[in-house]
Write a protein that holds these residues in place. Structure first.
Motif, short mmCIF file in Angstrom:
data_model
loop_
_atom_site.label_atom_id
_atom_site.label_comp_id
_atom_site.label_asym_id
_atom_site.label_seq_id
_atom_site.Cartn_x
_atom_site.Cartn_y
_atom_site.Cartn_z
N UNK A 148 0.83 -1.20 0.00
CA UNK A 148 0.00 0.00 0.00
C UNK A 148 0.87 1.25 0.00
N UNK A 149 1.83 1.32 0.92
CA UNK A 149 2.72 2.48 1.00
C UNK A 149 3.61 2.58 -0.23
N UNK A 150 4.08 1.44 -0.73
CA UNK A 150 4.94 1.42 -1.90
C UNK A 150 4.22 2.03 -3.10
N UNK A 151 3.00 1.59 -3.36
CA UNK A 151 2.25 2.12 -4.51
C UNK A 151 1.90 3.59 -4.32
N UNK A 152 1.55 3.97 -3.11
CA UNK A 152 1.20 5.36 -2.85
C UNK A 152 2.39 6.28 -3.09
N UNK A 153 3.55 5.91 -2.59
CA UNK A 153 4.76 6.72 -2.77
C UNK A 153 5.18 6.75 -4.24
N UNK A 154 5.08 5.62 -4.93
CA UNK A 154 5.42 5.59 -6.35
C UNK A 154 4.49 6.50 -7.15
N UNK A 155 3.19 6.47 -6.84
CA UNK A 155 2.24 7.35 -7.51
C UNK A 155 2.57 8.81 -7.27
N UNK A 156 2.90 9.14 -6.02
CA UNK A 156 3.29 10.52 -5.68
C UNK A 156 4.50 10.95 -6.49
N UNK A 157 5.54 10.12 -6.51
CA UNK A 157 6.78 10.49 -7.19
C UNK A 157 6.61 10.60 -8.71
N UNK A 158 5.92 9.64 -9.31
CA UNK A 158 5.77 9.64 -10.76
C UNK A 158 4.94 10.82 -11.25
N UNK A 159 3.79 11.03 -10.65
CA UNK A 159 2.92 12.10 -11.11
C UNK A 159 3.46 13.46 -10.66
N UNK A 160 4.10 13.51 -9.51
CA UNK A 160 4.75 14.75 -9.09
C UNK A 160 5.83 15.16 -10.07
N UNK A 161 6.58 14.19 -10.58
CA UNK A 161 7.62 14.48 -11.57
C UNK A 161 7.00 14.98 -12.88
N UNK A 162 5.87 14.42 -13.25
CA UNK A 162 5.17 14.89 -14.46
C UNK A 162 4.74 16.34 -14.29
N UNK A 163 4.16 16.66 -13.15
CA UNK A 163 3.69 18.03 -12.90
C UNK A 163 4.87 19.02 -12.89
N UNK A 164 5.96 18.65 -12.24
CA UNK A 164 7.13 19.53 -12.20
C UNK A 164 7.69 19.73 -13.60
N UNK A 165 7.69 18.69 -14.40
CA UNK A 165 8.17 18.80 -15.78
C UNK A 165 7.26 19.71 -16.60
N UNK A 166 5.97 19.59 -16.40
CA UNK A 166 5.00 20.45 -17.09
C UNK A 166 5.29 21.91 -16.79
N UNK A 167 5.47 22.24 -15.53
CA UNK A 167 5.75 23.63 -15.15
C UNK A 167 7.08 24.08 -15.72
N UNK A 168 8.09 23.22 -15.72
CA UNK A 168 9.40 23.58 -16.27
C UNK A 168 9.29 23.95 -17.74
N UNK A 169 8.52 23.18 -18.48
CA UNK A 169 8.33 23.47 -19.92
C UNK A 169 7.56 24.78 -20.10
N UNK A 170 6.50 24.97 -19.31
CA UNK A 170 5.72 26.22 -19.42
C UNK A 170 6.58 27.44 -19.10
N UNK A 171 7.36 27.36 -18.05
CA UNK A 171 8.19 28.49 -17.65
C UNK A 171 9.30 28.75 -18.67
N UNK A 172 9.86 27.69 -19.24
CA UNK A 172 10.87 27.86 -20.28
C UNK A 172 10.28 28.55 -21.49
N UNK A 173 9.08 28.14 -21.87
CA UNK A 173 8.40 28.77 -23.00
C UNK A 173 8.16 30.25 -22.72
N UNK A 174 7.70 30.58 -21.52
CA UNK A 174 7.46 31.98 -21.17
C UNK A 174 8.75 32.80 -21.25
N UNK A 175 9.84 32.24 -20.76
CA UNK A 175 11.13 32.96 -20.82
C UNK A 175 11.56 33.18 -22.27
N UNK A 176 11.39 32.17 -23.10
CA UNK A 176 11.77 32.30 -24.51
C UNK A 176 10.88 33.31 -25.22
N UNK A 177 9.60 33.30 -24.90
CA UNK A 177 8.66 34.23 -25.53
C UNK A 177 8.96 35.67 -25.14
#
Length: 146
Positions: A25-54
């Protein structure tokens, strides 16, 4: 009439974490947190990079702001995913079977919990529970099409 054809393969990176917490239970919960958290952080990094370039400008303040957004979005998305994965696994354990109903029930409980934690009223909590249940069920059914 001229015609063109595109042929090729699109590969997506595979993220795999092996975290030993002694409890599935804890293993799956932590894996879900890490994987989707990494996706969200990557999304923001791309958005912010685009804004800086624009805008054509970059500063230390911009970097600080981007890092704060990455952490905030990563934590929010990761928490939501961790709660969902935990709820779905809990439903699987309680029901003793693995099917789309676990996704539906886990999604409904996650939507209600996240909405209630946000201080929303009863009607909004119910609407959010229904919405997340529908999204989770659809995702589960799409994953099982193959």
């Amino acid at each position: 009439m001229p015609m063109s054809v595109f042929s090729g393969f699109l590969y997506f990176p595979h993220m795999h974490f092996d975290i030993s917490l002694g409890n599935p239970f804890f293993k799956r919960t932590v894996e879900g947190f890490l994987k989707i958290g990494a996706v969200a952080a990557s999304k923001v990094a791309v958005e912010e990079t685009y804004d800086c370039l624009k805008k054509g400008q970059f500063s230390k303040a911009t970097l600080d702001n981007a890092l704060r957004k990455m952490c905030r979005e990563g934590a929010y998305w990761g928490t939501t995913a961790g709660v969902y994965v935990g709820m779905e696994y809990g439903m699987e354990s309680i029901r003793g079977t693995r099917d789309w109903k676990n996704a539906m029930l886990g999604g409904a409980m996650t939507g209600a919990l996240i909405s209630a934690a946000g201080g929303h009223g009863r009607d909004k909590v119910i609407a959010d529970a229904i919405t997340v249940a529908a999204i989770a069920t659809a995702a589960e059914l799409i994953n099982n099409l193959a």
